[in-house]
Design an enzyme around this catalytic site. Structure first.
Site, PDB file in Angstrom:
ATOM      1  N   CYS A 152       0.852  -1.198   0.000  1.00 56.17           N
ATOM      2  CA  CYS A 152       0.000   0.000   0.000  1.00 56.17           C
ATOM      3  C   CYS A 152       0.879   1.236   0.000  1.00 56.17           C
ATOM      4  CB  CYS A 152      -0.841   0.061   1.274  1.00 56.17           C
ATOM      5  SG  CYS A 152      -2.297  -0.938   1.202  1.00 56.17           S
TER       6      CYS A 152
ATOM      7  N   GLU B 144       1.353  -4.262  -5.450  1.00 60.33           N
ATOM      8  CA  GLU B 144       0.217  -5.167  -5.294  1.00 60.33           C
ATOM      9  C   GLU B 144      -0.995  -4.640  -6.072  1.00 60.33           C
ATOM     10  OE1 GLU B 144      -0.442  -6.581  -1.203  1.00 60.33           O
ATOM     11  OE2 GLU B 144      -2.548  -6.138  -1.596  1.00 60.33           O
TER      12      GLU B 144
HETATM   13  N1  ACO Z   1      -4.535  13.683 -11.013  1.00 59.13           N
HETATM   14  C1  ACO Z   1      -3.795  13.465 -12.116  1.00 59.13           C
HETATM   15  N2  ACO Z   1      -2.551  12.902 -12.090  1.00 59.13           N
HETATM   16  C2  ACO Z   1      -2.072  12.532 -10.878  1.00 59.13           C
HETATM   17  C3  ACO Z   1      -2.811  12.736  -9.672  1.00 59.13           C
HETATM   18  C4  ACO Z   1      -4.098  13.354  -9.783  1.00 59.13           C
HETATM   19  N3  ACO Z   1      -4.841  13.598  -8.704  1.00 59.13           N
HETATM   20  N4  ACO Z   1      -2.063  12.304  -8.629  1.00 59.13           N
HETATM   21  C5  ACO Z   1      -0.912  11.824  -9.151  1.00 59.13           C
HETATM   22  N5  ACO Z   1      -0.922  11.956 -10.517  1.00 59.13           N
HETATM   23  C6  ACO Z   1       0.119  11.524 -11.469  1.00 59.13           C
HETATM   24  C7  ACO Z   1       0.730  12.718 -12.158  1.00 59.13           C
HETATM   25  O1  ACO Z   1       1.271  12.291 -13.389  1.00 59.13           O
HETATM   26  C8  ACO Z   1       1.834  13.087 -11.202  1.00 59.13           C
HETATM   27  O2  ACO Z   1       2.878  13.795 -11.781  1.00 59.13           O
HETATM   28  P1  ACO Z   1       2.733  15.402 -11.997  1.00 59.13           P
HETATM   29  O3  ACO Z   1       2.270  15.995 -10.700  1.00 59.13           O
HETATM   30  O4  ACO Z   1       4.116  15.800 -12.381  1.00 59.13           O
HETATM   31  O5  ACO Z   1       1.721  15.569 -13.084  1.00 59.13           O
HETATM   32  C9  ACO Z   1       2.333  11.732 -10.794  1.00 59.13           C
HETATM   33  O6  ACO Z   1       1.171  10.911 -10.707  1.00 59.13           O
HETATM   34  C10 ACO Z   1       3.077  11.691  -9.483  1.00 59.13           C
HETATM   35  O7  ACO Z   1       2.496  12.571  -8.590  1.00 59.13           O
HETATM   36  P2  ACO Z   1       3.093  12.748  -7.128  1.00 59.13           P
HETATM   37  O8  ACO Z   1       2.930  14.177  -6.706  1.00 59.13           O
HETATM   38  O9  ACO Z   1       4.445  12.167  -7.041  1.00 59.13           O
HETATM   39  O10 ACO Z   1       2.110  11.804  -6.304  1.00 59.13           O
HETATM   40  P3  ACO Z   1       1.404  12.100  -4.918  1.00 59.13           P
HETATM   41  O11 ACO Z   1       2.391  12.503  -3.866  1.00 59.13           O
HETATM   42  O12 ACO Z   1       0.233  12.967  -5.114  1.00 59.13           O
HETATM   43  O13 ACO Z   1       0.955  10.601  -4.496  1.00 59.13           O
HETATM   44  C11 ACO Z   1      -0.529   8.778  -4.475  1.00 59.13           C
HETATM   45  C12 ACO Z   1       0.303   9.731  -5.362  1.00 59.13           C
HETATM   46  C13 ACO Z   1       0.384   8.072  -3.467  1.00 59.13           C
HETATM   47  C14 ACO Z   1      -1.198   7.716  -5.328  1.00 59.13           C
HETATM   48  C15 ACO Z   1      -1.597   9.663  -3.734  1.00 59.13           C
HETATM   49  O14 ACO Z   1      -2.482  10.185  -4.684  1.00 59.13           O
HETATM   50  C16 ACO Z   1      -2.370   8.939  -2.678  1.00 59.13           C
HETATM   51  O15 ACO Z   1      -1.879   8.716  -1.572  1.00 59.13           O
HETATM   52  N6  ACO Z   1      -3.634   8.566  -2.986  1.00 59.13           N
HETATM   53  C17 ACO Z   1      -4.510   7.939  -2.022  1.00 59.13           C
HETATM   54  C18 ACO Z   1      -4.072   6.518  -1.726  1.00 59.13           C
HETATM   55  C19 ACO Z   1      -3.900   5.698  -2.995  1.00 59.13           C
HETATM   56  O16 ACO Z   1      -4.756   5.694  -3.868  1.00 59.13           O
HETATM   57  N7  ACO Z   1      -2.773   4.956  -3.059  1.00 59.13           N
HETATM   58  C20 ACO Z   1      -2.462   4.066  -4.156  1.00 59.13           C
HETATM   59  C21 ACO Z   1      -3.168   2.787  -3.980  1.00 59.13           C
HETATM   60  S1  ACO Z   1      -2.529   1.481  -4.987  1.00 59.13           S
HETATM   61  C22 ACO Z   1      -1.441   0.658  -3.969  1.00 59.13           C
HETATM   62  O17 ACO Z   1      -1.394   0.966  -2.798  1.00 59.13           O
HETATM   63  C23 ACO Z   1      -0.554  -0.409  -4.501  1.00 59.13           C
END
Ligand code: ACO
Ligand code: ZN
Length: 472
Positions: free
Chosen positions: A308, A342
């Site tokens: 996660c 995962e």
């Molecule tokens: N909308 C569009 N693109 C997005 C978004 C969004 N809301 N969030 C991330 N991205 C994409 C973009 O391409 C982004 O790059 P950019 O900002 O240069 O355009 C890229 O992902 C990386 O963004 P980060 O800023 O590095 O990612 P962030 O710190 O926001 O974390 C994460 C991403 C961990 C998925 C976050 O959104 C989160 O915690 N979400 C809730 C929990 C979740 O869904 N976790 C993943 C579950 S799957 C698993 O656990 C295996």
């Protein structure tokens, strides 16, 4: 005949998206009485569940009401039970583990912690606009989830079974107040203690409280100012701490409870023993403030290198998700392995991984190109019309790319297909990276402020005995 607004029925409800209000079809999930009026918990069809909310009848177009479909998916109860569902799934999976419902009501860690957190407030911003899922995507996720009931402690839930009504509106953590997205099984007696459903969380030990004054009292005697476990990485103002779920159960369970507020489709919270947790912090004179984390199975039979991942909403879209992913692959490379996250991924997880994978692959290709190790064609530069402009050829196998990036060959191939870079030319498969993509990549590289500095990782892969890996 006028239909009554009741759980299960569908109708058009106005919703603010960006600056505009517009009507969207929504399903009523629950009803409650607030003051002398009724409020309805609605799910906007085709949108991620994090946009679900309580609305008054004034936002509904009652002329559009549709009777509930004849199925048993509706959940009329406001006090929904994600915890129970966890137990149900756990039983299905044939595992007997302690339920998180047994954690102390105030969630206090055994370890006392220290005082002192800044008090300025910062509201989080989450529109969820980017994450509108199509019904077929939702179906796909659902099917994958049904197939993939986890063998390990990481729980995957069926969408129908999970609690559908959010129980906590906000969390306050350090200087941040953040809107939550989904249900999390915090003890019901803590939700709404202070007249609202805010949970107050100690940002260092993650103990949680239903009232602000209880957190304030806790802060006066709380002696910790960083996550437990070993600091395995420090570069600039960022650190990673490695935590063994078996040794720091309470911290890890509290972390998973927070995580569930932002992760709908899967999380682990009752069973943290089989996992290591890697906590990313931002450090200042007050302490090491948690930005996000990922968990990783001590032993993954499926070849997963991450279970996660979460960036706390106040830190999202600043590149930390990417940093967490990069760190997970750095560990995998140190282990001499390849790995994959995962499944299923969430919508935001998929976006982040796709973006990381594409970038990591292009970087690897560029590095290989600079090394000029091989003369065979694999990468062609194209002009914007897709015509071959100048060819810059290197030979590199997908296996080799996988080895140097730590990304599995499947994920590499999927990524190349997703970015339309895999072509069949002159009787062979070639990776074609158009000029525009290379330019975009260079822009991203320049923009990327936080990166993993490999030499700052002081870590050898932990080894566990068979007895230590026997969790039941
Ligand atoms: N909308 C569009 N693109 C997005 C978004 C969004 N809301 N969030 C991330 N991205 C994409 C973009 O391409 C982004 O790059 P950019 O900002 O240069 O355009 C890229 O992902 C990386 O963004 P980060 O800023 O590095 O990612 P962030 O710190 O926001 O974390 C994460 C991403 C961990 C998925 C976050 O959104 C989160 O915690 N979400 C809730 C929990 C979740 O869904 N976790 C993943 C579950 S799957 C698993 O656990 C295996
Ligand atoms: Zn504390």
């Amino acid at each position: 005949m006028t239909l009554e607004v009741a759980p299960g029925c569908k109708l058009m409800v106005s919703k603010q998206l960006g600056h505009d209000f517009s009507y969207h079809k929504a399903e009523v999930m629950a009803v409650r009485v607030s003051g002398d009026a009724e409020e309805y918990y609605v799910h906007f069809i085709g949108f991620n569940k994090r946009l679900d909310e309580w609305v008054k009848v004034s936002r509904m177009d009652l002329n559009t009401i549709e009777a509930p479909a004849n199925n048993n998916r509706t959940n009329a109860s406001v006090k929904a039970s994600g915890g129970t569902s966890a137990v149900t799934n756990k039983k299905k999976a044939g595992r007997k583990r302690a339920s998180l419902l047994t954690v102390p009501a105030d969630g206090t860690c055994e370890t006392p912690t220290r005082t002192g957190s800044p008090s300025s407030l910062h509201a989080s911003d989450q529109t969820g606009l980017a994450s509108k899922m199509t019904e077929s995507q939702e179906d796909l996720v659902l099917n994958q989830e049904i197939e993939k009931l986890r063998r390990g402690g990481s729980m995957t839930q069926r969408i129908e079974e999970i609690s559908r009504v959010k129980n906590i509106d906000k969390i306050e953590m350090g200087k941040h107040i953040v809107d939550t997205w989904y249900f999390s099984p915090y003890p019901t007696e803590l939700c709404g203690l202070a007249g609202d459903s805010t949970i107050y969380i100690c940002e260092f030990c993650l103990s949680y409280f239903g009232a602000k004054q209880n957190l304030a009292r806790h802060r006066q005697r709380c002696p910790v100012f960083h996550p437990p476990g070993n600091e395995v990485y420090r570069f600039g103002k960022h650190s990673f701490f490695e935590i063994d779920g078996h040794k720091q159960k309470m911290y890890c369970r509290n972390l998973c409870l927070i995580s569930k507020l932002f992760l709908d489709h899967k999380t682990l919270f009752y069973d943290v023993d089989p996992f290591l947790f890697y906590i990313l912090t931002e450090n200042d004179e007050q302490g090491c403030h948690i930005i996000g984390y990922f968990s990783k199975e001590k032993e993954s039979l499926d070849g997963y290198n991450l279970a996660c991942i979460l960036t706390l909403p106040q830190y999202q879209r600043k590149g930390y998700g990417r940093l967490l992913i990069e760190f997970s692959y750095e560990l995998t490379r140190r282990e001499g392995r390849v790995g994959s996250p995962e499944k299923p991924l969430s919508d935001l997880g998929l976006l982040s991984y796709r973006s990381y994978w594409a970038e990591a692959i292009i970087r690897a290709l560029k590095t290989e190109h600079r090394l000029e190790t091989n003369p065979e064609p694999i990468m062609l530069d194209m002009d914007d019309d897709g015509l071959e402009q100048k060819s810059s050829h290197i030979s590199v196998s997908i296996d080799h790319l996988s080895k140097i990036t730590g990304i599995t060959t499947e994920d590499i191939l999927h990524t190349l297909q997703a970015i339309d870079a895999l072509k069949y030319r002159r009787g062979q498969h070639v990776i074609v990276i158009p000029q525009k993509m290379l330019k975009d990549f260079e822009k991203i590289e320049k923009k990327c402020k936080v990166r993993i500095e490999s030499k700052c990782l002081q870590w050898t892969p932990p080894v566990f005995t068979a007895a230590q890996l026997r969790f039941i």
